[in-house]
Design an enzyme around this catalytic site. Sequence first.
Site, PDB file in Angstrom:
ATOM      1  N   LYS A   1       1.033   9.718 -26.097  1.00 40.96           N
ATOM      2  CA  LYS A   1       1.397   8.777 -26.479  1.00 40.96           C
ATOM      3  C   LYS A   1       0.319   7.780 -25.195  1.00 40.96           C
ATOM      4  CE  LYS A   1       4.897   7.920 -29.399  1.00 40.96           C
ATOM      5  NZ  LYS A   1       6.594   7.325 -29.408  1.00 40.96           N
TER       6      LYS A   1
ATOM      7  N   GLY B   1       6.388   8.429 -22.327  1.00 41.35           N
ATOM      8  CA  GLY B   1       5.874   7.413 -23.281  1.00 41.35           C
ATOM      9  C   GLY B   1       6.990   5.849 -23.618  1.00 41.35           C
TER      10      GLY B   1
HETATM   11  P1  NAP Z   1       7.838  12.177 -23.268  1.00 40.18           P
HETATM   12  O1  NAP Z   1       6.418  10.853 -22.811  1.00 40.18           O
HETATM   13  O2  NAP Z   1       7.109  13.326 -23.122  1.00 40.18           O
HETATM   14  O3  NAP Z   1       8.901  12.146 -22.154  1.00 40.18           O
HETATM   15  C1  NAP Z   1      10.075  12.985 -22.204  1.00 40.18           C
HETATM   16  C2  NAP Z   1      10.820  12.529 -21.310  1.00 40.18           C
HETATM   17  O4  NAP Z   1      12.013  13.582 -21.112  1.00 40.18           O
HETATM   18  C3  NAP Z   1       9.916  12.894 -19.535  1.00 40.18           C
HETATM   19  O5  NAP Z   1      10.736  11.876 -18.762  1.00 40.18           O
HETATM   20  C4  NAP Z   1      10.885  14.405 -18.602  1.00 40.18           C
HETATM   21  O6  NAP Z   1      11.105  14.579 -18.474  1.00 40.18           O
HETATM   22  C5  NAP Z   1      11.747  14.112 -19.478  1.00 40.18           C
HETATM   23  N1  NAP Z   1      12.330  15.220 -19.772  1.00 40.18           N
HETATM   24  C6  NAP Z   1      12.612  16.939 -21.029  1.00 40.18           C
HETATM   25  N2  NAP Z   1      13.049  17.125 -21.091  1.00 40.18           N
HETATM   26  C7  NAP Z   1      14.079  17.106 -19.839  1.00 40.18           C
HETATM   27  C8  NAP Z   1      15.227  18.302 -19.393  1.00 40.18           C
HETATM   28  N3  NAP Z   1      15.635  19.163 -19.868  1.00 40.18           N
HETATM   29  N4  NAP Z   1      15.917  17.955 -18.819  1.00 40.18           N
HETATM   30  C9  NAP Z   1      15.491  15.918 -17.727  1.00 40.18           C
HETATM   31  N5  NAP Z   1      14.246  15.349 -18.416  1.00 40.18           N
HETATM   32  C10 NAP Z   1      13.520  15.806 -19.434  1.00 40.18           C
HETATM   33  O7  NAP Z   1       7.807  11.778 -24.275  1.00 40.18           O
HETATM   34  P2  NAP Z   1       8.894  10.126 -25.326  1.00 40.18           P
HETATM   35  O8  NAP Z   1       7.735  10.576 -26.154  1.00 40.18           O
HETATM   36  O9  NAP Z   1       8.618   9.409 -24.157  1.00 40.18           O
HETATM   37  O10 NAP Z   1       9.811  10.668 -26.624  1.00 40.18           O
HETATM   38  C11 NAP Z   1      11.401  10.935 -26.316  1.00 40.18           C
HETATM   39  C12 NAP Z   1      11.647  10.966 -26.855  1.00 40.18           C
HETATM   40  O11 NAP Z   1      12.237  10.051 -27.637  1.00 40.18           O
HETATM   41  C13 NAP Z   1      11.680  12.616 -27.506  1.00 40.18           C
HETATM   42  O12 NAP Z   1      12.586  13.176 -28.209  1.00 40.18           O
HETATM   43  C14 NAP Z   1      10.886  11.313 -29.200  1.00 40.18           C
HETATM   44  O13 NAP Z   1      11.249  12.195 -30.440  1.00 40.18           O
HETATM   45  C15 NAP Z   1      11.881   9.890 -28.960  1.00 40.18           C
HETATM   46  N6  NAP Z   1      11.618   9.014 -29.203  1.00 40.18           N
HETATM   47  C16 NAP Z   1      11.936   9.198 -30.657  1.00 40.18           C
HETATM   48  C17 NAP Z   1      11.659   7.411 -30.755  1.00 40.18           C
HETATM   49  C18 NAP Z   1      12.074   6.978 -32.642  1.00 40.18           C
HETATM   50  O14 NAP Z   1      11.378   5.758 -33.409  1.00 40.18           O
HETATM   51  N7  NAP Z   1      13.693   7.505 -32.686  1.00 40.18           N
HETATM   52  C19 NAP Z   1      10.025   6.718 -31.264  1.00 40.18           C
HETATM   53  C20 NAP Z   1      10.056   7.494 -29.688  1.00 40.18           C
HETATM   54  C21 NAP Z   1       9.902   8.703 -29.226  1.00 40.18           C
HETATM   55  P3  NAP Z   1       9.279  15.369 -16.980  1.00 40.18           P
HETATM   56  O15 NAP Z   1       8.633  14.181 -17.065  1.00 40.18           O
HETATM   57  O16 NAP Z   1       9.853  15.987 -15.840  1.00 40.18           O
HETATM   58  O17 NAP Z   1       9.155  16.013 -17.929  1.00 40.18           O
END
Ligand code: NAP
Length: 245
Positions: free
Chosen positions: A64, A127
Amino acid sequence: MTDFGLIGKDISYSFSKAHFTAKFEEEGLDYSYDNFDLDTISQFPEVIKNNPNLLGLNVTIPYKESIIPYLDEVDGVAQEIGAVNTIKIGSDGKLKGYNTDHLGFQASIFPLLAPHHENALILGTGGASKAINFALKQLNIPCNFVSRTPRPEARYTFGGLTEDIIKAHQIIINCTPIGTYPNVNECPEIPYDAVSEAHLLYDLIYNPIQTKFLICGEIKGATISNGAKMLELQAEKSWEIWVSE
Ligand code: NAP
């Protein structure tokens, strides 16, 4: 030749493909929707080159933010958020990025809000967390971020969270993938003992329907919500962008 699609990594589970395929069928629209599973975002220009019929794309984890340099234009809100989850491809082939996550989130959390929900804690700094922060700012709800390692944008790290911090933030939103299927026995490490009926726990995850994070909140009497409604609403907003003039 596909008309719409999803860019992401390991997206065979994708909600979007099922959602749009069903929509096209139900509404008798002669369109197709496909997944583009990319190992790296540098493969994105190939997708555009090999699919000249494309009208629009969704973008998901982990692209994203890294998609932005590949776009010709980014809408003002998506620019402010710093993340794009929707791309519209113009008849001139120009790519414009938008963010509909914040709209889906805002519409889905709004009916759950109560006057005592004054401050929010956003778990994760990726993101999606940026779109959530934008949406809550628009609702005049101050937010603090929690990250796993110290970061300039995050006031807290998971290790530094205390019961008082949890009590001071009545809304807690999981924007990490922790607890997503198949890792359903995992949850963000926060002091759940301080969660109460006053809390609203919102998980962006929609598979499983109820994550361990939400179960821990429910046990303490908190209001809970998964990310299913947000997902549906953001997809519909993407559709509106693709079909608008
Ligand atoms: P992303 O950009 O990869 O960000 C993930 C975040 O989670 C980062 O801050 C990462 O930290 C942190 N993280 C990952 N593993 C971790 C762990 N074991 N312990 C602590 N922090 C951890 O992903 P995203 O696009 O923001 O999406 C995040 C989640 O939201 C996903 O599950 C996605 O499927 C969900 N989502 C849902 C919707 C919906 O419409 N329902 C929309 C968007 C996203 P680091 O930076 O340290 O790696």
